[in-house]
Write an enzyme that holds these catalytic residues in place. Sequence first.
Site, PDB file in Angstrom:
ATOM      1  N   ASP A  91      -7.186   3.262  10.387  1.00  0.00           N
ATOM      2  CA  ASP A  91      -6.855   2.729   9.068  1.00  0.00           C
ATOM      3  C   ASP A  91      -8.037   3.009   8.147  1.00  0.00           C
ATOM      4  O   ASP A  91      -9.119   2.444   8.321  1.00  0.00           O
ATOM      5  CB  ASP A  91      -6.589   1.222   9.157  1.00  0.00           C
ATOM      6  CG  ASP A  91      -5.395   0.807   8.328  1.00  0.00           C
ATOM      7  OD1 ASP A  91      -5.219   1.394   7.246  1.00  0.00           O
ATOM      8  OD2 ASP A  91      -4.646  -0.076   8.762  1.00  0.00           O
ATOM      9  N   ARG A 107       7.281   0.658   1.854  1.00  0.00           N
ATOM     10  CA  ARG A 107       7.216  -0.520   2.706  1.00  0.00           C
ATOM     11  C   ARG A 107       6.102  -1.439   2.225  1.00  0.00           C
ATOM     12  O   ARG A 107       5.163  -1.001   1.555  1.00  0.00           O
ATOM     13  CB  ARG A 107       7.001  -0.151   4.178  1.00  0.00           C
ATOM     14  CG  ARG A 107       5.808   0.753   4.439  1.00  0.00           C
ATOM     15  CD  ARG A 107       6.029   1.496   5.760  1.00  0.00           C
ATOM     16  NE  ARG A 107       4.917   2.335   6.166  1.00  0.00           N
ATOM     17  CZ  ARG A 107       4.743   3.588   5.736  1.00  0.00           C
ATOM     18  NH1 ARG A 107       5.573   4.114   4.848  1.00  0.00           N
ATOM     19  NH2 ARG A 107       3.733   4.309   6.184  1.00  0.00           N
ATOM     20  N   CYS A 115      -7.957 -13.331  18.222  1.00  0.00           N
ATOM     21  CA  CYS A 115      -8.638 -12.180  18.811  1.00  0.00           C
ATOM     22  C   CYS A 115     -10.032 -12.066  18.208  1.00  0.00           C
ATOM     23  O   CYS A 115     -10.203 -12.193  16.989  1.00  0.00           O
ATOM     24  CB  CYS A 115      -7.846 -10.905  18.536  1.00  0.00           C
ATOM     25  SG  CYS A 115      -6.138 -10.965  19.117  1.00  0.00           S
ATOM     26  N   ARG A 170      -8.535  -9.520  10.213  1.00  0.00           N
ATOM     27  CA  ARG A 170      -8.398 -10.593   9.224  1.00  0.00           C
ATOM     28  C   ARG A 170      -9.100 -11.864   9.697  1.00  0.00           C
ATOM     29  O   ARG A 170      -8.748 -12.965   9.302  1.00  0.00           O
ATOM     30  CB  ARG A 170      -6.917 -10.880   8.951  1.00  0.00           C
ATOM     31  CG  ARG A 170      -6.188  -9.754   8.255  1.00  0.00           C
ATOM     32  CD  ARG A 170      -4.842 -10.199   7.686  1.00  0.00           C
ATOM     33  NE  ARG A 170      -4.161  -9.084   7.028  1.00  0.00           N
ATOM     34  CZ  ARG A 170      -3.093  -8.465   7.508  1.00  0.00           C
ATOM     35  NH1 ARG A 170      -2.557  -8.876   8.636  1.00  0.00           N
ATOM     36  NH2 ARG A 170      -2.549  -7.447   6.854  1.00  0.00           N
ATOM     37  N   ASP A 211     -10.761  -1.635  13.574  1.00  0.00           N
ATOM     38  CA  ASP A 211     -11.117  -1.885  12.176  1.00  0.00           C
ATOM     39  C   ASP A 211     -12.461  -2.606  12.143  1.00  0.00           C
ATOM     40  O   ASP A 211     -12.665  -3.586  12.872  1.00  0.00           O
ATOM     41  CB  ASP A 211     -10.054  -2.759  11.502  1.00  0.00           C
ATOM     42  CG  ASP A 211      -8.734  -2.030  11.344  1.00  0.00           C
ATOM     43  OD1 ASP A 211      -8.749  -0.865  10.910  1.00  0.00           O
ATOM     44  OD2 ASP A 211      -7.690  -2.626  11.670  1.00  0.00           O
ATOM     45  N   CYS A 257     -10.303  -9.315  15.412  1.00  0.00           N
ATOM     46  CA  CYS A 257      -9.270  -9.317  14.377  1.00  0.00           C
ATOM     47  C   CYS A 257      -9.809  -8.827  13.031  1.00  0.00           C
ATOM     48  O   CYS A 257     -10.864  -9.262  12.572  1.00  0.00           O
ATOM     49  CB  CYS A 257      -8.714 -10.734  14.224  1.00  0.00           C
ATOM     50  SG  CYS A 257      -7.478 -10.896  12.914  1.00  0.00           S
ATOM     51  N   CYS A 272      -2.258 -18.157  14.216  1.00  0.00           N
ATOM     52  CA  CYS A 272      -1.861 -17.380  15.379  1.00  0.00           C
ATOM     53  C   CYS A 272      -1.879 -18.266  16.627  1.00  0.00           C
ATOM     54  O   CYS A 272      -2.579 -19.284  16.652  1.00  0.00           O
ATOM     55  CB  CYS A 272      -2.821 -16.211  15.601  1.00  0.00           C
ATOM     56  SG  CYS A 272      -2.922 -15.046  14.216  1.00  0.00           S
ATOM     57  N   LYS A 296      -3.096   4.970   7.156  1.00  0.00           N
ATOM     58  CA  LYS A 296      -3.383   5.250   8.567  1.00  0.00           C
ATOM     59  C   LYS A 296      -3.371   6.756   8.795  1.00  0.00           C
ATOM     60  O   LYS A 296      -2.378   7.423   8.514  1.00  0.00           O
ATOM     61  CB  LYS A 296      -2.347   4.582   9.472  1.00  0.00           C
ATOM     62  CG  LYS A 296      -2.425   3.067   9.497  1.00  0.00           C
ATOM     63  CD  LYS A 296      -1.368   2.490  10.426  1.00  0.00           C
ATOM     64  CE  LYS A 296      -1.506   0.980  10.519  1.00  0.00           C
ATOM     65  NZ  LYS A 296      -1.217   0.307   9.233  1.00  0.00           N
ATOM     66  N   ARG A 336       0.820  -1.215   0.000  1.00  0.00           N
ATOM     67  CA  ARG A 336       0.000   0.000   0.000  1.00  0.00           C
ATOM     68  C   ARG A 336       0.854   1.266   0.000  1.00  0.00           C
ATOM     69  O   ARG A 336       0.522   2.249  -0.654  1.00  0.00           O
ATOM     70  CB  ARG A 336      -0.945   0.002   1.213  1.00  0.00           C
ATOM     71  CG  ARG A 336      -2.247  -0.728   1.014  1.00  0.00           C
ATOM     72  CD  ARG A 336      -3.191  -0.495   2.181  1.00  0.00           C
ATOM     73  NE  ARG A 336      -2.685  -1.057   3.408  1.00  0.00           N
ATOM     74  CZ  ARG A 336      -3.004  -2.264   3.874  1.00  0.00           C
ATOM     75  NH1 ARG A 336      -3.829  -3.025   3.191  1.00  0.00           N
ATOM     76  NH2 ARG A 336      -2.488  -2.709   4.994  1.00  0.00           N
ATOM     77  N   TYR A 337       1.899   1.275   0.813  1.00  0.00           N
ATOM     78  CA  TYR A 337       2.750   2.450   0.952  1.00  0.00           C
ATOM     79  C   TYR A 337       3.955   2.318   0.022  1.00  0.00           C
ATOM     80  O   TYR A 337       4.471   1.219  -0.179  1.00  0.00           O
ATOM     81  CB  TYR A 337       3.229   2.591   2.395  1.00  0.00           C
ATOM     82  CG  TYR A 337       2.125   2.855   3.388  1.00  0.00           C
ATOM     83  CD1 TYR A 337       1.729   4.154   3.685  1.00  0.00           C
ATOM     84  CD2 TYR A 337       1.488   1.804   4.034  1.00  0.00           C
ATOM     85  CE1 TYR A 337       0.725   4.403   4.603  1.00  0.00           C
ATOM     86  CE2 TYR A 337       0.477   2.041   4.949  1.00  0.00           C
ATOM     87  CZ  TYR A 337       0.099   3.348   5.231  1.00  0.00           C
ATOM     88  OH  TYR A 337      -0.899   3.587   6.142  1.00  0.00           O
TER      89      TYR A 337
END
Length: 368
Positions: free
Chosen positions: A316, A102, A115, A120, A279, A118, A111, A323, A98-99
């Site tokens: 975001d 980076r 969470c 995702r 999010d 989350c 994981c 962000k 996206r950036y």
Amino acid sequence: MPDGFPNRKPRTLRDATALAEAGLVPRDAVPGLDRLVRTYAIAVSPAVQALIDPADPASDPVARQYIPDMAELDTRPQEVSDPTADAPFTPVKGVVHRYPDRALLKPLLACPVYCRFCFRREVVGPDGGLLSEAELDAALDWFAGMPTVREAILTGGDPMMLSSRRLAHIVRRLSEMPHLDIIRIHSRVPVAAPERVTADLLDALGTEKALFLCVHANHAREFSASARTALKALAGAGVALLGQSVLLRGVNDDPEALAALFRAMLAARVKPYYLHQLDRAPGTARFEVPIAEGRAILRALRGRLTGLAWPTYVLDLPDGAGKAPLGPDFAQEDGGDWVVEGPLDGIAHRHGGALTKAGGSGPLCKEN
């Protein structure tokens, strides 16, 4: 056993029956949660179990992050399956760009814990989403062919769930790319599965590049003695430690809880880096704290906490817009002056106009 409450069996809980047997959900909730787990994965590690108050798991701020709730099947119109817009910015499998300077590398989608908020949550799970050797090579080749990318960010899933051999291979390949300055890893492992921070894992992180580990934690209690031991070992191995958190209803949505979290981070050698606005992934509405409330909470902390403890509060934006910092603000312009509220006294202080003209070096006269 890990710190905290000692009556937990040392195994990761992955279904509703296991949660009920551990006393973390009522037994009559099992049938409904069995349906839920077919959509959203469950995993509560032994280290996390040990931090949950068995007398009242329903209101425990650690449990709230990991124990499933039937409200997760309630999707609001504002919630979307890819709130951070990974898909449109995926040039090859496992990479998100996206950036300009980076990019993300997602080597797996498993994981140590899952969470409930989350972003995702619809793609992570115990099947792992592990990139094949060919897919990983293609992703690393993409980084090698992008000289404008200066930072590789390993995320997922949790990259520290990889075998030490595979993680070492990734770090080594990235370290060989002359245009990369920084390798960053995002992980829950040091707080949720600190036993995974072994000598082999520390060796896997060896690099001459600047390597940052961004530790995800949302409550002070997550920095247990075993978590602090793991973080100390990482710091001793030359890994720079950052902290990221999500502002969550019922977990850290008041000044006292947030201050305790940031102080616990610093005491564990972790610099608070980002505080994320939630999010809006499907089924996460029960966690959302309105932005105005989040700004007010942070405003209440300014002056009460060392500047070392101060993260950037960010949202975001949708469609991959990036962000955006959310404040809070203490200054506003007024007739060429700035009116700045003092964090300690709450009084508006007037800061006079610029001493020099924009782009010049001469004095700028101002009458008061």
